[in-house]
Enzyme design. Structure first.
Site, PDB file in Angstrom:
ATOM      1  N   ASN A   9       1.815   5.453   2.687  1.00 45.99           N
ATOM      2  CA  ASN A   9       1.136   4.166   2.789  1.00 45.99           C
ATOM      3  C   ASN A   9      -0.379   4.289   2.647  1.00 45.99           C
ATOM      4  OD1 ASN A   9       3.295   2.119   3.489  1.00 45.99           O
ATOM      5  ND2 ASN A   9       3.716   3.696   5.009  1.00 45.99           N
ATOM      6  N   THR A  12      -1.603   9.577  -0.986  1.00 48.76           N
ATOM      7  CA  THR A  12      -0.609  10.273  -1.794  1.00 48.76           C
ATOM      8  C   THR A  12      -0.947  11.750  -1.747  1.00 48.76           C
ATOM      9  OG1 THR A  12      -0.239   8.417  -3.289  1.00 48.76           O
ATOM     10  CG2 THR A  12       0.339  10.599  -4.107  1.00 48.76           C
ATOM     11  N   GLY A 101      13.623   6.451   4.449  1.00 50.10           N
ATOM     12  CA  GLY A 101      12.415   6.796   3.703  1.00 50.10           C
ATOM     13  C   GLY A 101      12.619   8.103   2.953  1.00 50.10           C
ATOM     14  N   ASP A 103      10.590  10.331   1.960  1.00 53.34           N
ATOM     15  CA  ASP A 103       9.835  11.444   2.539  1.00 53.34           C
ATOM     16  C   ASP A 103      10.593  12.076   3.696  1.00 53.34           C
ATOM     17  OD1 ASP A 103       9.466   9.007   3.932  1.00 53.34           O
ATOM     18  OD2 ASP A 103       7.552   9.654   4.767  1.00 53.34           O
ATOM     19  N   ARG A 104      11.353  11.269   4.422  1.00 57.11           N
ATOM     20  CA  ARG A 104      12.144  11.795   5.536  1.00 57.11           C
ATOM     21  C   ARG A 104      13.279  12.671   5.017  1.00 57.11           C
ATOM     22  NH1 ARG A 104      13.332   6.908   9.601  1.00 57.11           N
ATOM     23  NH2 ARG A 104      13.672   8.670  11.031  1.00 57.11           N
ATOM     24  N   ASP A 123       7.052  14.146  11.943  1.00 56.95           N
ATOM     25  CA  ASP A 123       6.062  13.928  10.892  1.00 56.95           C
ATOM     26  C   ASP A 123       5.014  12.940  11.397  1.00 56.95           C
ATOM     27  OD1 ASP A 123       4.591  13.426   8.610  1.00 56.95           O
ATOM     28  OD2 ASP A 123       6.338  13.287   7.292  1.00 56.95           O
ATOM     29  N   THR A 126       1.247   7.670   9.174  1.00 58.08           N
ATOM     30  CA  THR A 126       0.866   6.336   9.639  1.00 58.08           C
ATOM     31  C   THR A 126       1.767   5.919  10.794  1.00 58.08           C
ATOM     32  OG1 THR A 126       0.143   5.791   7.405  1.00 58.08           O
ATOM     33  CG2 THR A 126       0.472   3.954   8.925  1.00 58.08           C
TER      34      THR A 126
END
Length: 273
Positions: A9, A12, A101, A103-104, A123, A126
Site C-alpha cells: 500500500n 513497492t 493477500g 504477499d501473505r 509481517d 502498514t
C-alpha cells in the site's frame, strides 16, 4: 537474474535474485506507478542486469497491471503474478483463497521452505499480519492488526495535542514527555500485542517450539526484545516470490523434457515399424 516486485500500500519492494537467493533490494513509493515516476528508479535499480524473468505479488489491484506492462515494455518479460492459482510451495486450507493477500502467500512459501512446517510469519507492514503454515504444510489463515505507524499516526490525527512521532526504542517504561509516553505505548505496548498473539497461535497449533520469523519495516525493532520471534528476515516476501517463480521454471523444464522424451520414443517406434 529475476526481477521481483512486492507491491504494498505504501511502498513497492523491488528485488533482484539469482537462482539461489535475493541479492539486491530497494523501495519505491507505490504511488510512483500511478504518477509516472517509477520507471527511472526501476531502471537504475536493475543497473543493466541481464533479466530472464519477473514475478510480482500485489495488494494494490490498480497498480498490478502497470507493473506488468512496464516489465514487458522495458525488458520484454512476462511477469508471473502470485495468486492462489499460481502458488507453489505450500497448499491452501482456507475457505476463500482469493481473499488472501498475495504477499501473505509469498511469506508462507518462504517460511515453509526455510523453517519447515508448522511455522509462523509476522509481517510488520502498514498492517501487521500473522500467517500460519500448519503441520501439513498448508497456509491456513492468520491474524491482521493495525500497523505500528497506523496506530501512532491515528493518535496524532485525532487529537489536538499529541505529536507525530518517529518510532524508535525507548528504555524506560515511564515517559517523561508526551513523545516518550507515546513511544512507550507504541513500542512496549506493541511488543505485548505481538507476544500475546504468538502465544495464542502456539496454543492453537499445539506447538510450543513454533518457528516464528518476522519481516517488514519494524521487524528488527520489535523482535529485538521478543524471544518468541526466532528469526528476522527483511527479504522474506521477495524470497517467497523467487521460490514460486523458480518452481514454475522447474515445472516448465520438466514438461519440455517429458515432451522431448515422448517425441523421441515415437520417432524410434516409427523407425522400427
Amino acid at each position: 537474474m529475476i526481477l521481483l516486485f512486492d507491491i504494498g500500500n505504501t511502498h513497492t519492494h523491488l528485488g533482484l535474485a539469482n537462482s539461489g537467493r535475493v541479492i539486491k533490494q530497494a523501495d519505491v513509493p507505490t504511488a510512483a506507478w500511478l504518477n509516472g515516476t517509477a520507471e527511472k528508479p526501476l531502471v537504475k535499480f536493475t543497473g543493466g542486469a541481464r533479466l530472464e524473468g519477473a514475478a510480482l505479488c500485489s495488494v494494490v489491484p490498480r497498480v498490478t497491471p502497470l507493473v506488468g506492462r512496464m516489465a514487458r515494455r522495458l525488458w520484454h518479460l512476462p511477469c508471473l503474478e502470485l495468486t492462489p492459482r499460481t502458488l507453489r510451495g505450500v497448499g491452501i486450507d482456507y475457505p476463500q483463497p482469493k481473499t488472501i493477500g498475495p504477499d501473505r502467500l509469498a511469506n508462507a512459501v518462504a517460511a515453509r521452505h526455510r523453517f519447515g512446517a508448522p511455522s509462523l510469519v509476522v509481517d510488520f507492514g502498514t498492517a501487521v499480519t500473522f500467517d500460519v503454515v500448519d503441520r501439513a504444510g498448508n497456509y491456513v489463515g492468520g491474524i491482521i492488526a493495525p500497523g505500528l505507524t497506523v496506530m501512532t499516526d491515528y493518535l496524532h490525527e485525532k487529537t489536538a495535542l499529541l505529536p507525530r512521532i518517529r518510532i524508535r526504542e525507548v528504555r524506560s517504561p515511564i515517559g517523561k514527555s508526551t513523545e516518550q509516553a507515546m513511544l512507550v505505548g507504541a513500542v512496549h505496548g506493541y511488543r505485548g500485542l505481538i507476544r500475546e498473539l504468538i502465544m495464542e497461535l502456539k496454543r492453537a497449533l499445539k506447538s510450543h517450539r513454533l518457528p516464528v520469523v518476522a519481516t517488514g519495516g519494524y521487524a528488527q525493532l520489535i523482535a529485538s526484545k521478543l524471544p518468541e520471534i526466532t528469526a528476522v528476515d527483511p527479504l522474506l516476501t521477495l524470497e517467497g516470490l523467487r521460490l514460486v517463480w523458480q518452481a514454475h521454471q522447474d515445472a516448465s523444464v520438466q514438461h519440455r523434457g517429458s515432451k522431448s522424451v515422448e517425441t523421441l520414443r515415437r520417432l524410434r517406434h516409427s523407425a522400427a515399424a
